[in-house]
Design a protein around this motif. Sequence first.
Motif, PDB file in Angstrom:
ATOM      1  N   PRO A  45       0.756  -1.304  -0.081  1.00 32.46           N
ATOM      2  CA  PRO A  45       0.076   0.016  -0.153  1.00 32.46           C
ATOM      3  C   PRO A  45       0.788   1.255  -0.043  1.00 32.46           C
ATOM      4  N   LEU A  46       1.293   1.570  -1.130  1.00 29.65           N
ATOM      5  CA  LEU A  46       2.364   2.791  -1.369  1.00 29.65           C
ATOM      6  C   LEU A  46       1.764   4.134  -0.630  1.00 29.65           C
ATOM      7  N   LYS A  47       0.596   4.427  -0.601  1.00 29.19           N
ATOM      8  CA  LYS A  47       0.252   5.640   0.054  1.00 29.19           C
ATOM      9  C   LYS A  47       0.451   5.578   1.452  1.00 29.19           C
ATOM     10  N   MET A  48       0.589   4.281   2.053  1.00 30.60           N
ATOM     11  CA  MET A  48       0.775   4.361   3.657  1.00 30.60           C
ATOM     12  C   MET A  48       2.105   4.546   3.829  1.00 30.60           C
ATOM     13  N   ILE A  49       3.269   4.027   3.114  1.00 30.01           N
ATOM     14  CA  ILE A  49       4.548   4.116   3.431  1.00 30.01           C
ATOM     15  C   ILE A  49       5.110   5.513   3.969  1.00 30.01           C
ATOM     16  N   PRO A  50       4.751   6.751   3.316  1.00 33.11           N
ATOM     17  CA  PRO A  50       5.163   7.914   4.013  1.00 33.11           C
ATOM     18  C   PRO A  50       4.895   7.975   5.167  1.00 33.11           C
ATOM     19  N   LYS A  51       3.563   7.689   5.554  1.00 35.56           N
ATOM     20  CA  LYS A  51       2.772   7.889   6.975  1.00 35.56           C
ATOM     21  C   LYS A  51       3.687   6.880   8.208  1.00 35.56           C
ATOM     22  N   ILE A  52       3.876   5.993   7.772  1.00 37.93           N
ATOM     23  CA  ILE A  52       4.480   4.832   8.289  1.00 37.93           C
ATOM     24  C   ILE A  52       6.198   5.038   8.655  1.00 37.93           C
ATOM     25  N   LEU A  53       6.812   5.283   7.366  1.00 38.57           N
ATOM     26  CA  LEU A  53       8.301   5.274   7.574  1.00 38.57           C
ATOM     27  C   LEU A  53       8.494   7.034   7.622  1.00 38.57           C
ATOM     28  N   SER A  54       7.944   7.895   8.600  1.00 33.33           N
ATOM     29  CA  SER A  54       7.848   9.120   8.555  1.00 33.33           C
ATOM     30  C   SER A  54       8.984   9.860   9.445  1.00 33.33           C
ATOM     31  N   PRO A  55       9.278  11.121   9.309  1.00 32.81           N
ATOM     32  CA  PRO A  55      10.394  11.798  10.059  1.00 32.81           C
ATOM     33  C   PRO A  55      10.007  11.811  11.596  1.00 32.81           C
ATOM     34  N   LYS A  56       8.563  11.765  11.825  1.00 31.66           N
ATOM     35  CA  LYS A  56       8.314  11.864  13.142  1.00 31.66           C
ATOM     36  C   LYS A  56       8.652  10.243  13.921  1.00 31.66           C
ATOM     37  N   ASN A  57       8.483   9.356  12.958  1.00 33.87           N
ATOM     38  CA  ASN A  57       8.985   7.903  13.660  1.00 33.87           C
ATOM     39  C   ASN A  57      10.401   7.486  13.215  1.00 33.87           C
ATOM     40  N   GLY A  58      11.268   8.892  13.095  1.00 35.66           N
ATOM     41  CA  GLY A  58      12.668   8.468  13.128  1.00 35.66           C
ATOM     42  C   GLY A  58      13.261   8.408  11.760  1.00 35.66           C
ATOM     43  N   TRP A  59      12.404   8.259  10.614  1.00 34.39           N
ATOM     44  CA  TRP A  59      12.970   7.838   9.307  1.00 34.39           C
ATOM     45  C   TRP A  59      13.224   9.125   8.632  1.00 34.39           C
ATOM     46  N   GLN A  60      14.344   8.934   7.837  1.00 33.85           N
ATOM     47  CA  GLN A  60      14.875  10.078   6.828  1.00 33.85           C
ATOM     48  C   GLN A  60      14.544   9.610   5.343  1.00 33.85           C
ATOM     49  N   LYS A  61      14.233  10.353   4.524  1.00 33.13           N
ATOM     50  CA  LYS A  61      13.858   9.974   2.996  1.00 33.13           C
ATOM     51  C   LYS A  61      14.878  10.803   2.213  1.00 33.13           C
ATOM     52  N   ARG A  62      15.478   9.857   1.438  1.00 31.57           N
ATOM     53  CA  ARG A  62      16.230  10.630   0.163  1.00 31.57           C
ATOM     54  C   ARG A  62      15.855   9.704  -1.053  1.00 31.57           C
ATOM     55  N   GLN A  63      16.341  10.396  -2.036  1.00 33.94           N
ATOM     56  CA  GLN A  63      16.222   9.879  -3.387  1.00 33.94           C
ATOM     57  C   GLN A  63      17.371   9.254  -4.124  1.00 33.94           C
ATOM     58  N   TYR A  64      17.281   8.084  -4.645  1.00 31.79           N
ATOM     59  CA  TYR A  64      18.255   7.383  -5.426  1.00 31.79           C
ATOM     60  C   TYR A  64      18.183   7.343  -6.956  1.00 31.79           C
ATOM     61  N   LYS A  65      18.925   7.945  -7.611  1.00 30.37           N
ATOM     62  CA  LYS A  65      18.871   7.763  -9.101  1.00 30.37           C
ATOM     63  C   LYS A  65      19.604   6.578  -9.525  1.00 30.37           C
ATOM     64  N   ALA A  66      18.809   5.844 -10.470  1.00 33.22           N
ATOM     65  CA  ALA A  66      19.094   4.639 -10.935  1.00 33.22           C
ATOM     66  C   ALA A  66      20.207   4.869 -11.922  1.00 33.22           C
ATOM     67  N   GLU A  67      21.296   3.812 -12.064  1.00 35.08           N
ATOM     68  CA  GLU A  67      22.462   3.811 -12.702  1.00 35.08           C
ATOM     69  C   GLU A  67      22.181   3.997 -14.050  1.00 35.08           C
ATOM     70  N   SER A  68      21.247   3.289 -14.655  1.00 34.41           N
ATOM     71  CA  SER A  68      21.100   3.409 -16.095  1.00 34.41           C
ATOM     72  C   SER A  68      20.034   4.263 -16.760  1.00 34.41           C
ATOM     73  N   SER A  69      19.090   4.353 -16.151  1.00 38.39           N
ATOM     74  CA  SER A  69      17.798   5.178 -16.467  1.00 38.39           C
ATOM     75  C   SER A  69      17.681   6.683 -15.916  1.00 38.39           C
ATOM     76  N   GLN A  70      18.165   6.781 -14.742  1.00 38.13           N
ATOM     77  CA  GLN A  70      18.222   8.045 -13.935  1.00 38.13           C
ATOM     78  C   GLN A  70      17.042   8.234 -13.205  1.00 38.13           C
ATOM     79  N   ILE A  71      16.052   7.174 -13.477  1.00 37.08           N
ATOM     80  CA  ILE A  71      14.752   7.214 -12.438  1.00 37.08           C
ATOM     81  C   ILE A  71      15.347   7.229 -11.034  1.00 37.08           C
ATOM     82  N   GLN A  72      14.452   8.221 -10.419  1.00 36.04           N
ATOM     83  CA  GLN A  72      14.481   8.317  -8.876  1.00 36.04           C
ATOM     84  C   GLN A  72      13.721   7.434  -8.137  1.00 36.04           C
TER      85      GLN A  72
END
Length: 283
Positions: free
Chosen positions: A93-120
Motif C-alpha cells: 500500500p504505497l500511499k501508507m509508506i510515507p505515513k509509517i516511515l515518517s520523520p516523526k517515527n525517526g525515518w529520513q527520506k532520500r532519492q536514489y537515481k538509478a544507474e542506467s535510467s536516471q529514474i529516482q
Amino acid sequence: MAVLLAWSCKSVPQTAFRQVKAIELIDNNSSFYIAIPKTADSDLIERIIKNNVKNISESDVNLITSHIDKVYCGLNRHKNSIEIQSAIDASVPLKMIPKILSPKNGWQKRQYKAESSQIQYPVYDYSGLQMAFPSANICCIGRGMEFMLDKYDSISSLPADDTSPCYEVPDDLYDYLDNAKEEIRFYANKPQSFLTILTGAQLNLNLVDVKGSFVTDQLHPSQYILKLHFKFKSEKMLKAGRTLLVLAFGLTNSQSMIGESENELIIDGIKLDKQQLYKLLVL
C-alpha cells in the motif's frame, strides 16, 4: 484532422515491460539464504517486520503482513552484528509508506537515481537500516540497497517477452528458494557457524553446504519440524559426521537419516524450538 490524429494516437500499442520478481534482486554475497512464504509462517514475517521497522504500531504490522506473499533474505553474520538483505514479494500500500516511515517515527527520506535510467527511487533510512519500494509489488530492505534498485530498474525496462535469466544467485539455489510454497526453505554456504547456532555445539563436520526446510509443528505450534540436507567434502567425512549429528540433534527412532550419495546425507523429522531459529535470524 483532429479526429484522425486522436484515432492514430490511440492505436499506438503500449510497450509491455517485464515484471520483476523479488528473488531476482538478491545478490550472491550472503552466507545464509532463506525464503519464507506467508502461508508457511505469517508469525515469523510479523516478527521480522517488528524487528526491522522501528516505531511501527501493531495495527500497521498486521496491515503490512496481510499484503506480503513471500520474503527472501540473505544474511551475513559478523562477530557483533548481522547484515540482512531482503527482497519481498507483496502488494504494497504505497500511499501508507510515507505515513509509517515518517520523520516523526525517526525515518529520513532520500532519492536514489538509478544507474542506467536516471529514474529516482525514494529510500527510507533509520539508523543505517534502509528500505525502498521500487514498485507496488516489491519491498527492499537492508544491505546492497543501490544494487537492488539498479537491478530492479534494469529488469523492469526489459520487454515482457524477454525471459532471459536476470538473477545473481546460482541456478540451483534460485530454483530451490523460488519453489518454496508451503514450507520455509534455507541454504547455508558457511555451515559451521549455522550449525553452532542451531545446535549450541561446536561441530567440525567438513561440510560444503547445508540446506533444508521446515514447517510449524501442528501438534506443538511453538516448534518447527526440520528436514536437513548435508553435503560433506567426502564420504569419509560423512561417516564421521553422522555420529556427531545424531548426538547434536538428539535424534530418536522417529527421525529418518538417508544418504543420497557418497557425500550427501538427509535428516528428516528434527524438532526445533522456534526460539532457536529466531536466534539464528537475530529476532
